[in-house]
Scaffold this motif. Structure first.
Motif, PDB file in Angstrom:
ATOM      1  N   VAL A 232       0.843  -1.205   0.000  1.00 10.03           N
ATOM      2  CA  VAL A 232       0.000   0.000   0.000  1.00 10.03           C
ATOM      3  C   VAL A 232       0.876   1.252   0.000  1.00 10.03           C
ATOM      4  CG1 VAL A 232      -1.608   1.373   1.383  1.00 10.03           C
ATOM      5  CG2 VAL A 232      -2.030  -1.060   1.048  1.00 10.03           C
ATOM      6  N   PHE A 233       1.907   1.259   0.857  1.00 12.97           N
ATOM      7  CA  PHE A 233       2.828   2.393   0.886  1.00 12.97           C
ATOM      8  C   PHE A 233       3.495   2.579  -0.471  1.00 12.97           C
ATOM      9  CE2 PHE A 233       3.467   1.451   5.634  1.00 12.97           C
ATOM     10  CZ  PHE A 233       2.459   2.337   5.982  1.00 12.97           C
ATOM     11  N   LEU A 234       3.911   1.475  -1.069  1.00  5.96           N
ATOM     12  CA  LEU A 234       4.590   1.525  -2.364  1.00  5.96           C
ATOM     13  C   LEU A 234       3.685   2.154  -3.426  1.00  5.96           C
ATOM     14  CD1 LEU A 234       7.031   0.785  -4.133  1.00  5.96           C
ATOM     15  CD2 LEU A 234       6.013  -1.482  -4.449  1.00  5.96           C
ATOM     16  N   LEU A 235       2.447   1.708  -3.489  1.00  6.85           N
ATOM     17  CA  LEU A 235       1.501   2.247  -4.465  1.00  6.85           C
ATOM     18  C   LEU A 235       1.183   3.715  -4.195  1.00  6.85           C
ATOM     19  CD1 LEU A 235      -0.985  -0.766  -4.786  1.00  6.85           C
ATOM     20  CD2 LEU A 235       0.705   0.003  -6.469  1.00  6.85           C
ATOM     21  N   LEU A 236       1.073   4.076  -2.913  1.00  6.46           N
ATOM     22  CA  LEU A 236       0.787   5.461  -2.542  1.00  6.46           C
ATOM     23  C   LEU A 236       1.918   6.382  -2.991  1.00  6.46           C
ATOM     24  CD1 LEU A 236      -0.793   7.657  -1.035  1.00  6.46           C
ATOM     25  CD2 LEU A 236       0.403   6.952   1.062  1.00  6.46           C
ATOM     26  N   PHE A 237       3.163   5.986  -2.688  1.00  5.64           N
ATOM     27  CA  PHE A 237       4.305   6.827  -3.051  1.00  5.64           C
ATOM     28  C   PHE A 237       4.476   6.900  -4.563  1.00  5.64           C
ATOM     29  CE2 PHE A 237       6.192   5.355   1.244  1.00  5.64           C
ATOM     30  CZ  PHE A 237       5.412   6.287   1.911  1.00  5.64           C
ATOM     31  N   LEU A 238       4.216   5.799  -5.263  1.00  9.22           N
ATOM     32  CA  LEU A 238       4.295   5.809  -6.723  1.00  9.22           C
ATOM     33  C   LEU A 238       3.263   6.758  -7.322  1.00  9.22           C
ATOM     34  CD1 LEU A 238       4.888   2.044  -7.635  1.00  9.22           C
ATOM     35  CD2 LEU A 238       6.409   3.964  -8.136  1.00  9.22           C
ATOM     36  N   THR A 239       2.078   6.770  -6.741  1.00 12.58           N
ATOM     37  CA  THR A 239       1.019   7.660  -7.216  1.00 12.58           C
ATOM     38  C   THR A 239       1.415   9.123  -7.034  1.00 12.58           C
ATOM     39  OG1 THR A 239      -0.679   6.011  -6.655  1.00 12.58           O
ATOM     40  CG2 THR A 239      -1.412   8.290  -6.957  1.00 12.58           C
ATOM     41  N   ILE A 240       2.004   9.434  -5.881  1.00 16.88           N
ATOM     42  CA  ILE A 240       2.436  10.808  -5.620  1.00 16.88           C
ATOM     43  C   ILE A 240       3.529  11.223  -6.602  1.00 16.88           C
ATOM     44  CG2 ILE A 240       3.547  12.336  -3.945  1.00 16.88           C
ATOM     45  CD1 ILE A 240       2.198  10.687  -1.737  1.00 16.88           C
ATOM     46  N   ILE A 241       4.485  10.323  -6.864  1.00 17.58           N
ATOM     47  CA  ILE A 241       5.565  10.633  -7.805  1.00 17.58           C
ATOM     48  C   ILE A 241       5.008  10.823  -9.214  1.00 17.58           C
ATOM     49  CG2 ILE A 241       7.633   9.684  -8.923  1.00 17.58           C
ATOM     50  CD1 ILE A 241       8.367   8.428  -6.241  1.00 17.58           C
ATOM     51  N   TRP A 242       4.047   9.991  -9.599  1.00 24.93           N
ATOM     52  CA  TRP A 242       3.394  10.159 -10.908  1.00 24.93           C
ATOM     53  C   TRP A 242       2.769  11.545 -11.011  1.00 24.93           C
ATOM     54  CZ3 TRP A 242      -1.871  11.026 -11.641  1.00 24.93           C
ATOM     55  CH2 TRP A 242      -2.291  11.027 -12.979  1.00 24.93           C
ATOM     56  N   TRP A 243       2.108  11.978  -9.954  1.00 28.82           N
ATOM     57  CA  TRP A 243       1.475  13.300  -9.944  1.00 28.82           C
ATOM     58  C   TRP A 243       2.519  14.408 -10.030  1.00 28.82           C
ATOM     59  CZ3 TRP A 243       1.973  17.227  -6.293  1.00 28.82           C
ATOM     60  CH2 TRP A 243       1.111  18.310  -6.461  1.00 28.82           C
ATOM     61  N   PHE A 245       5.505  14.364 -11.466  1.00 31.24           N
ATOM     62  CA  PHE A 245       6.036  14.510 -12.813  1.00 31.24           C
ATOM     63  C   PHE A 245       4.970  14.955 -13.807  1.00 31.24           C
ATOM     64  CE2 PHE A 245       9.583  11.905 -11.199  1.00 31.24           C
ATOM     65  CZ  PHE A 245      10.643  12.647 -11.701  1.00 31.24           C
ATOM     66  N   LYS A 246       3.741  14.601 -13.535  1.00 33.94           N
ATOM     67  CA  LYS A 246       2.640  15.006 -14.427  1.00 33.94           C
ATOM     68  C   LYS A 246       2.405  16.514 -14.342  1.00 33.94           C
ATOM     69  CE  LYS A 246      -2.309  14.264 -15.270  1.00 33.94           C
ATOM     70  NZ  LYS A 246      -2.164  14.135 -16.737  1.00 33.94           N
ATOM     71  N   THR A 247       2.496  17.048 -13.121  1.00 35.67           N
ATOM     72  CA  THR A 247       2.231  18.466 -12.919  1.00 35.67           C
ATOM     73  C   THR A 247       3.494  19.320 -12.944  1.00 35.67           C
ATOM     74  OG1 THR A 247       2.364  18.222 -10.494  1.00 35.67           O
ATOM     75  CG2 THR A 247       0.197  17.935 -11.532  1.00 35.67           C
ATOM     76  N   GLY A 248       4.675  18.669 -12.809  1.00 35.76           N
ATOM     77  CA  GLY A 248       5.926  19.429 -12.748  1.00 35.76           C
ATOM     78  C   GLY A 248       6.121  20.120 -11.411  1.00 35.76           C
ATOM     79  N   TYR A 249       5.475  19.620 -10.376  1.00 31.90           N
ATOM     80  CA  TYR A 249       5.535  20.229  -9.045  1.00 31.90           C
ATOM     81  C   TYR A 249       6.989  20.384  -8.572  1.00 31.90           C
ATOM     82  CZ  TYR A 249       5.059  20.537  -3.924  1.00 31.90           C
ATOM     83  OH  TYR A 249       5.160  20.926  -2.626  1.00 31.90           O
ATOM     84  N   LYS A 250       7.394  21.645  -8.372  1.00 32.31           N
ATOM     85  CA  LYS A 250       8.738  22.015  -7.891  1.00 32.31           C
ATOM     86  C   LYS A 250       9.869  21.493  -8.773  1.00 32.31           C
ATOM     87  CE  LYS A 250       7.834  23.167  -3.124  1.00 32.31           C
ATOM     88  NZ  LYS A 250       8.371  23.181  -1.759  1.00 32.31           N
TER      89      LYS A 250
END
Length: 253
Positions: A232-243, A245-250
């Motif tokens: 669950v942690f792995l999927l959560l962190f992967l989702t955040i990283i996907w977001w 790079f998708k948004t270019g956050y910072k």
């Protein structure tokens, strides 16, 4: 998949470890050895064993997990923060490589460092206590999976942080207290019933419990639940990283 770019990032990050060997390897090993001396000898002399396992041996999985979590986060966060700090991150982003290859390079190096360090600590622990590993395949699985998962968390922190002090906020203010309260030095079965239920809200309990089960077959929670929580942690962190790079956050501003 551009394996050349992955190898370049990976080799660069690993080379930094060998250049700072004292800080990267020696310091965590010495710190963990002190835990064995203080807790294994001082407290262990008064607390003979827990569920048939000597206290010194009982805390080995917890101490390895403590080091693994901290080093995975630290290595990954510093690895991606430095290119941001120096401005070289834009060269990486403009290179003909995908975000997946960037992540594999940085996270792969951070996880590799943590696994190497965890293995060294396991070897060092032999100098202090006699322990056995009942399920070696599962031990390696938990070791590698946890290192990768929390390297992803470190990667997120490194992108989020805009100063060196912020790199330490999550590891020192959140992860370390949760680890100490997550059964690293004791079994949660030793707590009153109410606090056992409260402790189950601590996600680190599931990591330490699953890892300790691979050593002695003892677990505070079902090993299947522990494995599920890591996933669950792995999927959560992967989702955040996907977001990110998708948004270019910072990264792109």
């Amino acid at each position: 998949m551009n394996f050349y770019s992955i190898r370049a990032i990976y080799k660069f990050e690993m080379a930094r470890t060998w250049r700072t060997l004292l800080q990267s390897i020696a310091t965590p090993v010495i710190s963990t050895s002190l835990y064995f001396v203080v807790f294994g000898s001082a407290i262990g002399s008064r607390m003979v064993e827990i569920e048939g396992v000597s206290y010194g041996a009982f805390i080995v999985p917890g101490l390895v997990m403590l080091t693994l979590l901290m080093q995975s986060i630290s290595n990954a966060s510093f690895g991606i923060y430095m290119p941001k700090f120096s401005g070289t991150i834009y060269e990486v982003l403009s290179a003909p490589i995908s975000y997946i290859e960037i992540i594999i390079g940085y996270v792969g190096a951070a996880a590799s460092k943590s696994v190497i360090l965890g293995s060294i600590i396991l070897i060092t622990a032999r100098l202090f206590v006699d322990y056995h590993i009942e399920h070696p395949i599962w031990m390696i699985t938990f070791l590698v999976l946890t290192a990768i998962t929390f390297s992803f968390l470190g990667f997120i922190i490194g992108i989020w942080a805009d100063g060196f002090e912020k790199l330490q906020i999550v590891p020192m203010m959140i992860v370390t207290p949760l680890t100490f309260l997550g059964g690293t030095f004791y079994s949660i079965d030793m707590l009153p019933s109410f606090w056992q239920k409260v402790t189950l809200l601590n996600p680190v309990v599931y990591l330490v419990s699953g890892f300790r089960w691979s050593f002695y077959g003892l677990a505070d929670v079902n090993v299947g639940i522990s494995l599920m929580m890591v996933s669950v942690f792995l999927l959560l962190f992967l989702t955040i990283i996907w977001w990110i790079f998708k948004t270019g956050y910072k990264l792109k501003n």
